[in-house]
Every structure is written in structure tokens, then in C-alpha cells.
Design a protein around this motif. Structure first.
Motif, PDB file in Angstrom:
ATOM      1  N   SER A   3      32.217  45.307  31.291  1.00  0.00           N
ATOM      2  CA  SER A   3      33.013  45.164  32.508  1.00  0.00           C
ATOM      3  C   SER A   3      34.431  45.635  32.261  1.00  0.00           C
ATOM      4  N   VAL A   5      37.029  44.319  33.311  1.00  0.00           N
ATOM      5  CA  VAL A   5      37.944  43.215  33.104  1.00  0.00           C
ATOM      6  C   VAL A   5      38.029  42.813  31.643  1.00  0.00           C
ATOM      7  N   TRP A  24      49.267  39.540  35.227  1.00  0.00           N
ATOM      8  CA  TRP A  24      48.068  40.320  35.524  1.00  0.00           C
ATOM      9  C   TRP A  24      48.141  41.682  34.845  1.00  0.00           C
ATOM     10  N   TRP A  26      47.837  44.784  32.230  1.00  0.00           N
ATOM     11  CA  TRP A  26      46.722  45.285  31.449  1.00  0.00           C
ATOM     12  C   TRP A  26      47.263  45.963  30.208  1.00  0.00           C
ATOM     13  N   CYS A  30      43.251  50.003  29.663  1.00  0.00           N
ATOM     14  CA  CYS A  30      42.731  49.558  30.956  1.00  0.00           C
ATOM     15  C   CYS A  30      42.075  50.667  31.763  1.00  0.00           C
ATOM     16  N   PHE A  38      33.691  49.940  37.029  1.00  0.00           N
ATOM     17  CA  PHE A  38      34.771  49.370  37.829  1.00  0.00           C
ATOM     18  C   PHE A  38      34.202  48.228  38.638  1.00  0.00           C
ATOM     19  N   PRO A  40      36.073  44.999  39.583  1.00  0.00           N
ATOM     20  CA  PRO A  40      37.189  44.044  39.586  1.00  0.00           C
ATOM     21  C   PRO A  40      36.907  42.815  40.434  1.00  0.00           C
ATOM     22  N   LYS A  41      37.547  41.723  40.074  1.00  0.00           N
ATOM     23  CA  LYS A  41      37.486  40.511  40.880  1.00  0.00           C
ATOM     24  C   LYS A  41      38.494  40.629  42.016  1.00  0.00           C
ATOM     25  N   GLU A  44      42.058  40.271  41.046  1.00  0.00           N
ATOM     26  CA  GLU A  44      42.563  41.454  40.343  1.00  0.00           C
ATOM     27  C   GLU A  44      42.881  42.580  41.325  1.00  0.00           C
ATOM     28  N   LEU A  45      42.063  42.704  42.365  1.00  0.00           N
ATOM     29  CA  LEU A  45      42.323  43.720  43.379  1.00  0.00           C
ATOM     30  C   LEU A  45      43.701  43.528  43.996  1.00  0.00           C
ATOM     31  N   ARG A  61      46.945  51.611  36.524  1.00  0.00           N
ATOM     32  CA  ARG A  61      46.414  50.510  37.329  1.00  0.00           C
ATOM     33  C   ARG A  61      46.149  50.934  38.767  1.00  0.00           C
ATOM     34  N   SER A  93      31.885  51.016  42.548  1.00  0.00           N
ATOM     35  CA  SER A  93      31.432  49.894  41.736  1.00  0.00           C
ATOM     36  C   SER A  93      30.273  50.326  40.846  1.00  0.00           C
TER      37      SER A  93
END
Length: 256
Positions: A3, A5, A24, A26, A30, A38, A40-41, A44-45, A61, A93
Motif C-alpha cells: 500500500s 500508505v 501528515w 511523507w 512517497c 494508490f 489513500p485513506k 490522507e486525501l 504529494r 486505485s
């Protein structure tokens, strides 16, 4: 597949860093590379990607997620196909079933605070009220922003209801931390609406519902159409489906 993350700093490092946005931050690994997807939670978005975009920090980022006009002349399926064919696009995703994009909100007029939700041939219609997105750290729970779900609507089109967009926006408390914020930016996630029989690819999929056969004879009574309507609205309460739409699909399906 690992992942994305996993590239984030540890919780101990996050707890020591200040100001807020660096909780937050990275590390240099990253960027999405080989072996990473990709995924992300939501926190995180908003807390990483959208915050830095609004703050004007154009680095790895924000470079992962491209910009696109989701309130312009192109239709959702055209935007989707454009990025799907771009080999450099990393904003899909893991299973290529969701696409993340930055877009700019447009007001209906200079003196009108309402947002123009028109897109291509149709409109992004809201399906729910805005819901808060939180972060949970050692300091407690904090609101980062909000999310709201939209559905593409164009009556009479095979694409009607076939696309979903989740729009993420920053909370005012974070905007106040940014000097000269680009307030007009939001982050959106678009995807095909697999819950409906109408999809944005032009394909015609059978309406599959447990206990109901949607390809019955033409002389099937209205009670069976009502059964489909009740099952749809009961299974997917966030969708507002009318009997007219059930009848339109029913007739379309049988005629093929």
C-alpha cells in the motif's frame, strides 16, 4: 501489492512534527513506484493531498493526482477514458475502479455563492448532505474537511446514474492555517456506478437482483415491476429510483 500508505512516517514521528500539515508529511519515498498502488485513506486525501494543493505546495504529494475540469464540457466517461489511456497517470486505485482528480469549483455567477454542478451533457446531482472527515491522533479527534456524494444525471441517456463522484473539501480551520489559500480547489474521486444497470461505458448489463428475474415476459404484471422498485430502494437507500426509471429499463432490456 504494497500500500502507498506504507511510505508514511511512523506514528511517533507524526506526533513530534509541527505544524499540523507536517503531521501528515511523507518521506522522500512517497512517490508511487513499482510495487505500490494508490490506495489513500480519506484523511490522507484531505490532510495530505488537498491541504498541500490548496497551500500551493506542488510537489510529489500533489503531482500524483492530476487536475481536470469535472464541471466543464467533457462527460465523466470521456474524462475517465482520457486518464485511463494515459500511461503516466498514477491516480487510479488498485483495481482501476476509482480515479482521483483535483478540480476547481465554479460559481453560477459573480454574485451567486451556489456552485454550478453542470458537467458535459448532464449534471452532478447531490445524493446526500456533506459528511465530516476526521483524523484521530494522540491529541484526539479533529475535523479535516467534508465529503459529499454526487451522481451523474441526464434523463434519457444510457449514462444516467452511471457515474458517481465523491467531492472532498477542506475544513475552514485548516484553511486558516494557509496564507493565500487556493480555496476553489477540491479533490474528487470518480467511479462507475456498478449498482445501476446503466454504466458509463455504453455496455448494457442485466439488472441482477436476488430473488427477481428482470428479463421476464413483456406481459409481466405491474406488481413485479413494483417488486423491483422496492428491492432497489431497499438495497440502495442512497439512490432515489422512480417507477419511471424501472419501466424505462424494463422496456429497454426486453427490446434488446
Amino acid at each position: 501489492m504494497s500500500s502507498l500508505v506504507s511510505s508514511l512516517p511512523t506514528n511517533d514521528l507524526l506526533a513530534k512534527t509541527t505544524p499540523f500539515e507536517f503531521k501528515w508529511c511523507w518521506d522522500r519515498s512517497c512517490a508511487v513506484g513499482v510495487g505500490f498502488s494508490f490506495q489513500p485513506k480519506e484523511e490522507e486525501l484531505i490532510g495530505v493531498f488537498l491541504f498541500n494543493k490548496v497551500a500551493g505546495k506542488d510537489d510529489v504529494r500533489t503531482a500524483i493526482i492530476p487536475e481536470s475540469d469535472l464541471y466543464g464540457t467533457k462527460n465523466p466517461w470521456e474524462i475517465w477514458q482520457e486518464f485511463l489511456e494515459d500511461s503516466n497517470c498514477k491516480a487510479f486505485s488498485r483495481d482501476n475502479n476509482e480515479l482521483y482528480l483535483f478540480t476547481v469549483l465554479k460559481k453560477k455567477g459573480r454574485s451567486n455563492a451556489r456552485i454550478d454542478r453542470r458537467v458535459g451533457l448532464g449534471t452532478w446531482a447531490g445524493e446526500d448532505s456533506a459528511k465530516p472527515v476526521f483524523s484521530v491522533t494522540r491529541e484526539g479527534k479533529r475535523v479535516l474537511g467534508s465529503k459529499k456524494r454526487y451522481r451523474f444525471e441526464k434523463r434519457g441517456s444510457e449514462h444516467h446514474g452511471g457515474w458517481i463522484m465523491i467531492e472532498y473539501s477542506l475544513d475552514d480551520s485548516l484553511l486558516q492555517q494557509i496564507s493565500n489559500p487556493k480555496k476553489h480547489f477540491v479533490l474528487c474521486k470518480i467511479k462507475k456506478n456498478e449498482r445501476t444497470a446503466r454504466v458509463g461505458t455504453g455496455e448494457k448489463k442485466p439488472l441482477v437482483l436476488k430473488g427477481v428475474d428482470a428479463t421476464r415476459e413483456k406481459n409481466t404484471g405491474d406488481e413485479n415491476k413494483k417488486e423491483i422498485l422496492d428491492l432497489l430502494n431497499g438495497s440502495f437507500p442512497e439512490l432515489v429510483i422512480s417507477m419511471d426509471e424501472v419501466l424505462a429499463y424494463w422496456n429497454h432490456d426486453i427490446s434488446d
